[in-house]
Design an enzyme around this catalytic site. Structure first.
Site, short mmCIF file in Angstrom:
data_model
loop_
_atom_site.label_atom_id
_atom_site.label_comp_id
_atom_site.label_asym_id
_atom_site.label_seq_id
_atom_site.Cartn_x
_atom_site.Cartn_y
_atom_site.Cartn_z
N HIS A 345 0.83 -1.21 0.00
CA HIS A 345 0.00 0.00 0.00
C HIS A 345 0.86 1.25 0.00
O HIS A 345 2.06 1.21 0.29
CB HIS A 345 -1.01 -0.02 1.16
CG HIS A 345 -0.46 0.28 2.52
ND1 HIS A 345 -0.49 1.53 3.08
CD2 HIS A 345 0.11 -0.52 3.45
CE1 HIS A 345 0.01 1.50 4.30
NE2 HIS A 345 0.39 0.26 4.55
N GLU A 392 -5.08 1.63 2.95
CA GLU A 392 -4.86 0.45 3.79
C GLU A 392 -4.94 0.82 5.26
O GLU A 392 -5.47 0.05 6.08
CB GLU A 392 -3.50 -0.16 3.47
CG GLU A 392 -3.20 -1.48 4.19
CD GLU A 392 -2.54 -1.32 5.55
OE1 GLU A 392 -2.33 -2.34 6.24
OE2 GLU A 392 -2.23 -0.17 5.96
#
Length: 562
Positions: A345, A392
């Site tokens: 991420h 995330e």
């Protein structure tokens, strides 16, 4: 005739294995060679990605997505962005006041992380979002303080045995041991009306005493605060089980989300070690157990309740916000509809040099090395997909929404998902996996040199004094592998150097911390890129997938017997 046909087939296969030019294994060896590794490029990527704070939904994070996209494109990797509109929360206002018994004065904490002398990021410090818990409940509460250690279920059992009730109180918990969302949910379940979570010097500050902190040492400064989400479900909580596509999609109301659980049920705030100790000094009652105490020079920890009272106020705002997942695709030649996915991420609570952009910089290094292989003639058998997720930190949101949208495709076509979140936070190799990938991880680490000891492989240092490496399991959440493992059942791995670091989720997780303490020469980043890419190459190129189901069967047997 049958035997002759078999012999002919074997001879033909051996001919192609020996004389096809060049064999895949030579490319794999070349991939991990020093001639393809580029530490300076990794350093440049990390510096660029962490120049500004880039929380999900911000312009800075969109700029970071554009950087990842353009970098992948510059390596001739076919790239694109997939966006979702998701419900994220941001702080509007927050305050915390400690009310002491009269005639002692009250203290209103400023809840600010301090800029240090010579901080190269002072010019953008104002872009750091105020410290908060994402998805915390808005409201104002006031009550006597009870110290609950790490806020685990067993900690509340200890308090119960001591005759201490948390009903109607504001709990003071320290970070560590369990997820912050569980700290808040456990407090709610025990009857607390609010929760304050602080960063104890014993765990994050070097143990107190003469310990130095960043920028002089790796430890969290006294004003440092661990920001984070308290969401206990994965993905956009307003679209549970389906994707938050950009066209108008069905959503749960805020009331339905709250009733369904997952979000914070009481107001909560993260605070610093300095503020936590200031509150601790005002708590009376019984002395806490030895294993509940802080560093040697900290005040004696008592459990309360009170007599001091905490007045906690938090107002958050939920916004439907566009997030961007970036993908790079290297198409396979023989099985283009079978996918090996590598993911990391991009969004960070602040600068995110360790979490997550050490992983993002490493992902770009993998892409660069694969491009160099392509220039030498390599083509993967199966398609490799490089995935750079958004949001995330809020709750594995970008990856979860994409998996929800593509569940059927992934179930039939995905080979494996290889995750790297925080690629480097220090020394020591760590890995977790679903069992059928254990042996592949071991073999890959046997081929890569230990970045901290050139006389041995990563595998040799990983094994250490034990007979075999310790490979964790991916049964819980914690990073973007969760949706792939738990929603679709795809084999997955998670690898890193370092098992945690003191400035986690604070504004001190910046390039200077990485350069001085995490990986000064970026050798560990390069090693992660070698293992990550080598595992991907074997999954993408080998005719027969290198899964080890004996390990899987053994794991199932252990679970059944236990």
């Amino acid at each position: 005739m049958f035997k002759v046909s078999i012999c002919t087939a074997i001879a033909t296969s051996l001919f192609f294995l020996l004389f096809s030019s060049p064999p895949k294994l030579s490319y794999h060896s070349l991939y991990i060679s020093s001639s393809l590794s580029d530490n300076a490029s990794i350093s440049h990527h990390l510096y660029t990605l962490t120049r500004r704070p880039h929380i999900a939904g911000s312009k800075a994070n969109a700029d970071a997505a554009a950087y990842v996209l353009s970098t992948l494109s510059s390596y001739a990797v076919r790239s694109h962005i997939v966006s979702y509109d998701v419900a994220l929360t941001y702080p509007v206002s927050r305050s915390l006041t400690l009310i002491r018994p009269t005639p002692e004065p009250s203290t209103t904490f400023d809840l600010r992380q301090e800029i240090y002398d010579g901080d190269p990021y002072a010019d953008v410090a104002s872009e750091v979002v105020p410290t908060f818990h994402a998805y915390a409940k808005s409201g104002t509460v006031a009550g006597p303080v009870v110290y609950v250690n790490y806020g685990r279920v067993e900690d509340y059992e200890v308090l119960k045995e001591m005759g201490v009730s948390v009903e109607g109180t504001v709990v003071l918990a320290r970070y560590g041991k369990i997820f912050r969302g569980d700290i808040v949910q456990n407090a709610f379940a025990a009857g607390a009306i609010g929760a304050v979570v602080y960063t104890d010097r014993k765990d994050y500050g070097g143990g107190g005493g003469d310990a130095r902190w960043f920028p002089d040492d790796k430890w969290m400064p006294p004003s440092g605060v661990q920001v984070g989400s308290v969401l206990t479900v994965d993905g956009d909580p307003t679209t549970p089980g389906w994707a938050s596509t950009r066209d108008e999609c069905e959503r749960l109301s805020e009331e339905e989300v709250e009733n369904g659980g997952g979000v914070g049920m009481i107001p909560s705030l993260p605070i610093s070690a300095a503020d936590g100790e200031a509150i601790m000094r005002t708590i009376g009652g019984q002395v806490a157990n030895d294993d509940w105490q802080g560093s040697t020079d900290a005040p004696v920890y008592r459990v309360g309740p009170g007599p001091a009272i905490l007045n906690l106020s938090y107002t958050g705002e939920q916004k439907i916000t566009t997030i961007q997942n970036v993908f790079g695709v290297i198409e396979g030649t023989e099985e283009p509809d079978r996918f090996v996915l590598l993911g990391n991420h991009r969004d960070a609570w602040t600068f995110g040099a360790v979490d997550p952009n050490s992983g993002t910089a490493t992902l770009l290094e993998v892409a660069q090395r694969l491009r160099k292989l392509q220039k030498r003639g390599w083509r993967p058998r199966r398609t490799i997909v490089l995935c750079n997720w958004d949001a995330e930190e809020y709750g594995l949101t970008g990856s979860t929404e994409w998996v929800e949208e593509n569940r059927e495709m992934l179930a039939s076509k995905a080979i494996a998902y290889l995750n790297v979140d925080s690629a480097v936070s220090g020394a020591g190799f760590y890995a977790s996996a679903t069992p059928q990938l254990d042996e592949l991880l071991k073999q890959a680490t046997q081929q890569v040199q230990d970045p901290d000891n050139s006389s041995q492989s990563i595998y040799e240092s990983w094994v250490g004094s034990s007979n075999s490496p310790i490979i964790g399991r991916l049964g819980g959440g914690g990073s973007d592998f969760a949706a792939f493992v738990q929603h679709v059942g795809i084999p997955a791995t998670e690898i890193s150097f370092g098992a945690g670091y003191p400035v986690y989720h604070s504004m001190y997780d910046d390039f200077i911390w990485m350069k001085n303490f995490g990986d000064p020469n970026f050798h560990r980043h390069a090693a992660v890129a070698s293992i990550w890419g080598l595992v991907a190459l074997r999954l993408a190129d080998e005719e027969f997938l290198p899964f080890d189901y004996l390990s899987y069967a053994y794991e199932l047997q252990v679970c059944i017997l236990s």
